[in-house]
Design a protein around this motif. Structure first.
Motif, PDB file in Angstrom:
ATOM      1  N   ASN A  83      -1.147   7.122  -0.897  1.00  0.00           N
ATOM      2  CA  ASN A  83       0.035   6.793   0.053  1.00  0.00           C
ATOM      3  C   ASN A  83      -0.009   5.211   0.224  1.00  0.00           C
ATOM      4  OD1 ASN A  83       0.658   9.326   0.870  1.00  0.00           O
ATOM      5  ND2 ASN A  83      -1.004   9.548   2.312  1.00  0.00           N
ATOM      6  N   ARG A  84      -1.264   4.485   0.033  1.00  0.00           N
ATOM      7  CA  ARG A  84      -1.189   3.250  -0.078  1.00  0.00           C
ATOM      8  C   ARG A  84      -0.399   2.509  -1.254  1.00  0.00           C
ATOM      9  NH1 ARG A  84      -7.426   1.369   2.217  1.00  0.00           N
ATOM     10  NH2 ARG A  84      -6.920   2.517   4.032  1.00  0.00           N
ATOM     11  N   VAL A  85      -0.607   3.255  -2.552  1.00  0.00           N
ATOM     12  CA  VAL A  85       0.040   2.730  -3.715  1.00  0.00           C
ATOM     13  C   VAL A  85       1.499   2.789  -3.385  1.00  0.00           C
ATOM     14  CG1 VAL A  85       0.240   3.080  -6.112  1.00  0.00           C
ATOM     15  CG2 VAL A  85      -1.917   3.123  -5.158  1.00  0.00           C
ATOM     16  N   ASN A  86       1.847   3.929  -3.087  1.00  0.00           N
ATOM     17  CA  ASN A  86       3.417   4.218  -2.985  1.00  0.00           C
ATOM     18  C   ASN A  86       3.847   3.137  -1.866  1.00  0.00           C
ATOM     19  OD1 ASN A  86       3.184   6.493  -4.732  1.00  0.00           O
ATOM     20  ND2 ASN A  86       2.957   7.887  -2.969  1.00  0.00           N
ATOM     21  N   GLY A  87       3.037   2.856  -1.089  1.00  0.00           N
ATOM     22  CA  GLY A  87       3.492   1.925   0.069  1.00  0.00           C
ATOM     23  C   GLY A  87       3.883   0.511  -0.567  1.00  0.00           C
ATOM     24  N   LEU A  88       3.053   0.214  -1.669  1.00  0.00           N
ATOM     25  CA  LEU A  88       3.157  -1.202  -2.115  1.00  0.00           C
ATOM     26  C   LEU A  88       4.529  -1.105  -2.976  1.00  0.00           C
ATOM     27  CD1 LEU A  88      -0.697  -1.443  -3.640  1.00  0.00           C
ATOM     28  CD2 LEU A  88       0.437  -2.780  -2.048  1.00  0.00           C
ATOM     29  N   GLY A  89       4.955  -0.066  -3.304  1.00  0.00           N
ATOM     30  CA  GLY A  89       6.377   0.196  -4.082  1.00  0.00           C
ATOM     31  C   GLY A  89       6.098  -0.138  -5.497  1.00  0.00           C
ATOM     32  N   VAL A  90       4.906   0.302  -5.957  1.00  0.00           N
ATOM     33  CA  VAL A  90       4.677   0.238  -7.456  1.00  0.00           C
ATOM     34  C   VAL A  90       5.304   1.294  -8.153  1.00  0.00           C
ATOM     35  CG1 VAL A  90       2.862   0.378  -9.382  1.00  0.00           C
ATOM     36  CG2 VAL A  90       2.531  -0.734  -6.855  1.00  0.00           C
ATOM     37  N   ARG A 102     -15.671   8.623  -8.553  1.00  0.00           N
ATOM     38  CA  ARG A 102     -14.724   7.608  -8.974  1.00  0.00           C
ATOM     39  C   ARG A 102     -13.084   7.709  -8.770  1.00  0.00           C
ATOM     40  NH1 ARG A 102     -17.941   4.824 -14.225  1.00  0.00           N
ATOM     41  NH2 ARG A 102     -19.756   4.275 -13.013  1.00  0.00           N
ATOM     42  N   VAL A 103     -12.466   6.754  -8.473  1.00  0.00           N
ATOM     43  CA  VAL A 103     -11.038   6.773  -8.496  1.00  0.00           C
ATOM     44  C   VAL A 103     -10.332   5.966  -9.526  1.00  0.00           C
ATOM     45  CG1 VAL A 103      -8.797   6.646  -7.280  1.00  0.00           C
ATOM     46  CG2 VAL A 103     -11.001   7.708  -6.154  1.00  0.00           C
ATOM     47  N   VAL A 104      -9.728   6.156 -10.306  1.00  0.00           N
ATOM     48  CA  VAL A 104      -8.688   5.149 -11.311  1.00  0.00           C
ATOM     49  C   VAL A 104      -7.417   4.942 -10.845  1.00  0.00           C
ATOM     50  CG1 VAL A 104      -8.080   4.885 -13.518  1.00  0.00           C
ATOM     51  CG2 VAL A 104     -10.375   6.078 -13.284  1.00  0.00           C
ATOM     52  N   VAL A 105      -7.159   3.750 -10.814  1.00  0.00           N
ATOM     53  CA  VAL A 105      -5.984   3.396 -10.067  1.00  0.00           C
ATOM     54  C   VAL A 105      -5.091   2.369 -11.094  1.00  0.00           C
ATOM     55  CG1 VAL A 105      -4.490   2.685  -8.117  1.00  0.00           C
ATOM     56  CG2 VAL A 105      -6.728   3.588  -7.838  1.00  0.00           C
ATOM     57  N   GLU A 106      -4.130   2.877 -11.728  1.00  0.00           N
ATOM     58  CA  GLU A 106      -3.274   1.919 -12.478  1.00  0.00           C
ATOM     59  C   GLU A 106      -1.829   1.588 -11.980  1.00  0.00           C
ATOM     60  OE1 GLU A 106      -2.597   3.675 -16.412  1.00  0.00           O
ATOM     61  OE2 GLU A 106      -4.819   3.566 -16.868  1.00  0.00           O
ATOM     62  N   LEU A 107      -1.752   0.145 -11.713  1.00  0.00           N
ATOM     63  CA  LEU A 107      -0.391  -0.265 -10.912  1.00  0.00           C
ATOM     64  C   LEU A 107       0.411  -1.165 -11.896  1.00  0.00           C
ATOM     65  CD1 LEU A 107      -2.483  -1.536  -7.950  1.00  0.00           C
ATOM     66  CD2 LEU A 107      -1.392   0.677  -8.227  1.00  0.00           C
ATOM     67  N   PRO A 108       1.280  -0.580 -12.746  1.00  0.00           N
ATOM     68  CA  PRO A 108       2.134  -1.182 -13.496  1.00  0.00           C
ATOM     69  C   PRO A 108       3.038  -2.112 -12.747  1.00  0.00           C
ATOM     70  CG  PRO A 108       2.309   0.966 -14.087  1.00  0.00           C
ATOM     71  CD  PRO A 108       1.797   0.930 -12.579  1.00  0.00           C
TER      72      PRO A 108
END
Length: 493
Positions: A83-90, A102-108
């Motif tokens: 939800n937070r990543v979607n809120g960033l508008g990525v 662990r959680v892997v997050v990729e933010l292009p």
């Protein structure tokens, strides 16, 4: 020519036309508005982290040694980070669990990696604390009653350090002798200062927390500066109204994870259950705080164990080099087929072009996020498509050398090559499934991209080799007839 061949040929022509429209660079997408039907879909290439730049972060549960994290808690962490990543508008983010903690997050496309990372890992505890008559500057870390004891209300008063008088009354001495002015009094001992008691840090009373928050959004104050507008729940509104009515003129500080972000003075009682948080925010910072307020606190604290930043320049350079290598490779393959197999090679080249159009259109429609390994998987699948055609043509040549008619040679060539094509492609598909599973469970997203593009490429190559190539050959020989047998050079005999 059989009716079945004509139908398949028409289907291939229509399919190719649709694929060209989808692959077209300036494709406008699908926008259907007819009566109650409204459908909007952009059709574009989705580029991965390594092709457009961005951030890859590996987060790990930050727990004391020996304590195991619950699987449900990690699933909740993934959902909140999503939800937070979607809120960033990525665009095209990737959030996945890796292992048990662990959680892997990729933010292009992220422009501010530090802000994005802090937004992801902060636990997100919002508190409105009673600062009394003390103004607390932004950035100050404080202790609160909720963080100390997990409760609201007035904490146990911290005893103020009381100064104990150690001075003793000194009797005024009666002079007994007359002091000679020339006499010098030498010091006999140094006086040591008594250490003052260390004051205990002040614990501020928590009035309400983020759980009393109903909604939050970014707004602007009267000077156009970003601020955070919020609405409280019914319970929070009652507590807030009672506190503000009884503390007009005092400070009500707002803290996030124990750090002051704003310290407004209560000007009047706030009974509407809504308010605003002002501060020296940048717009991106205000959005980050709103995201944390909206999507709650993380059930497990996280720490960053890996942070990899890919610059957009590197991504663009990689795209340019990959595109150039792909074009050169495809030209070499098309030329080889044309030179070595001549007429059959020309048909294979047509099938290969159709294969590329259909595969790439699937990438845009599904959509598949293209990464460099994904591009490699696509180019690798070109080889499998060519390999299938070579198997078919070699079988056909064997049949023709034995003096069989074209129709019999075509049928026998495809039938005998099919088992080899099926078995080799099936083993490749199984490998793709295994790679995708490993990529999903161990955070190797690049491996997943390779597996997905290769899987789709192999499926399409089987379709083009068996259906497209055979249909075009059957139509061509139906038109040219057995006279083509006399042109041995043309058919590669």
């Amino acid at each position: 020519m059989q009716q079945r061949d004509i139908t398949l040929l028409m289907f291939i022509i229509v399919l190719t036309g649709i694929a060209i429209w989808i692959v077209w660079p300036n494709n406008p997408g699908l926008h259907i508005h007819f009566g109650p039907i409204h459908f909007d879909r952009d059709i574009k290439v989705h580029r991965g982290l390594d092709l457009q730049g961005g951030v890859q972060v590996v987060l790990e549960a930050d727990l004391p040694p020996g304590q195991q994290v619950d699987a449900d808690a990690m699933a909740a962490v993934k959902g909140i980070i999503d939800n937070r990543v979607n809120g960033l508008g990525v665009v095209e983010p990737l959030v996945q669990l890796a292992g048990s903690n662990r959680v892997v997050v990729e933010l292009p496309g992220i422009q501010d990696p530090e802000l994005a990372i802090s937004t992801l890992r902060q636990t997100g505890l919002l508190e409105f604390i009673d600062a009394g008559n003390t103004f607390l500057p932004a950035g100050l870390e404080v202790q609160t009653s909720f963080r100390e004891s997990g409760e609201f209300g007035i904490p146990t008063p911290t005893p103020e350090p009381t100064a104990t008088s150690t001075a003793l009354a000194i009797e005024t001495p009666t002079p007994t002798t007359t002091v000679t002015p020339a006499e010098v009094i030498s010091p006999t001992a140094e006086v040591e200062a008594t250490p003052s008691p260390t004051p205990r840090p002040r614990v501020f009373r928590t009035v309400i927390t983020g759980k009393h928050l109903q909604s939050a959004q970014v707004g602007q104050d009267e000077y156009g500066r970003p601020q955070i507008n919020f609405t409280l729940t019914e319970e929070g509104a009652q507590i807030f109204a009672a506190h503000t009515a009884a503390n007009i003129g005092r400070y009500l500080a707002i803290a996030m994870d124990g750090v002051i972000i704003s310290c407004p003075r209560i000007e009047s009682a706030i009974t509407e259950g809504s308010g605003r948080i002002t501060g020296d925010f940048k717009l991106s910072e205000a959005r980050s705080i709103v995201i944390q307020l909206r999507y709650g606190a993380l059930p497990v604290p996280l720490k960053v164990i890996q942070n990899r930043t890919v610059g957009p320049t590197l991504g663009q350079d990689s795209v340019a080099k990959s595109t150039r290598a792909g074009i050169i490779g495809v030209i070499i393959v098309l030329s080889f087929m044309l030179v070595y197999y001549r007429l059959h090679g020309f048909i294979a080249d047509i099938a290969l072009v159709i294969y590329a159009l259909v595969t790439f259109s699937l990438f845009k429609l599904i959509p598949v996020t293209l990464t460099l390994p994904g591009v490699a998987g696509f180019l690798f699948s070109v080889g499998t498509a060519v390999d299938a055609n070579i198997l078919i043509f070699e079988r056909m040549k064997e049949e023709l050398r034995q003096g069989k008619r074209f129709s019999s040679a075509i049928q026998a060539g495809f039938d005998r090559a099919w088992t080899s094509i099926r078995d080799s492609n099936l083993s490749t598909l199984i490998t793709c499934v295994i790679l995708y599973w490993f990529g999903s469970n161990f955070g190797a997203s690049m491996v997943k991209g390779f597996a997905v593009t290769l899987f789709l490429g192999v499926l399409v190559s089987m379709f083009t080799a068996i259906t497209v190539t055979r249909t075009i050959i059957r139509v061509l020989y139906a038109i040219g007839g057995e006279n083509l047998r006399d042109s041995k050079w043309l058919i590669g005999l």
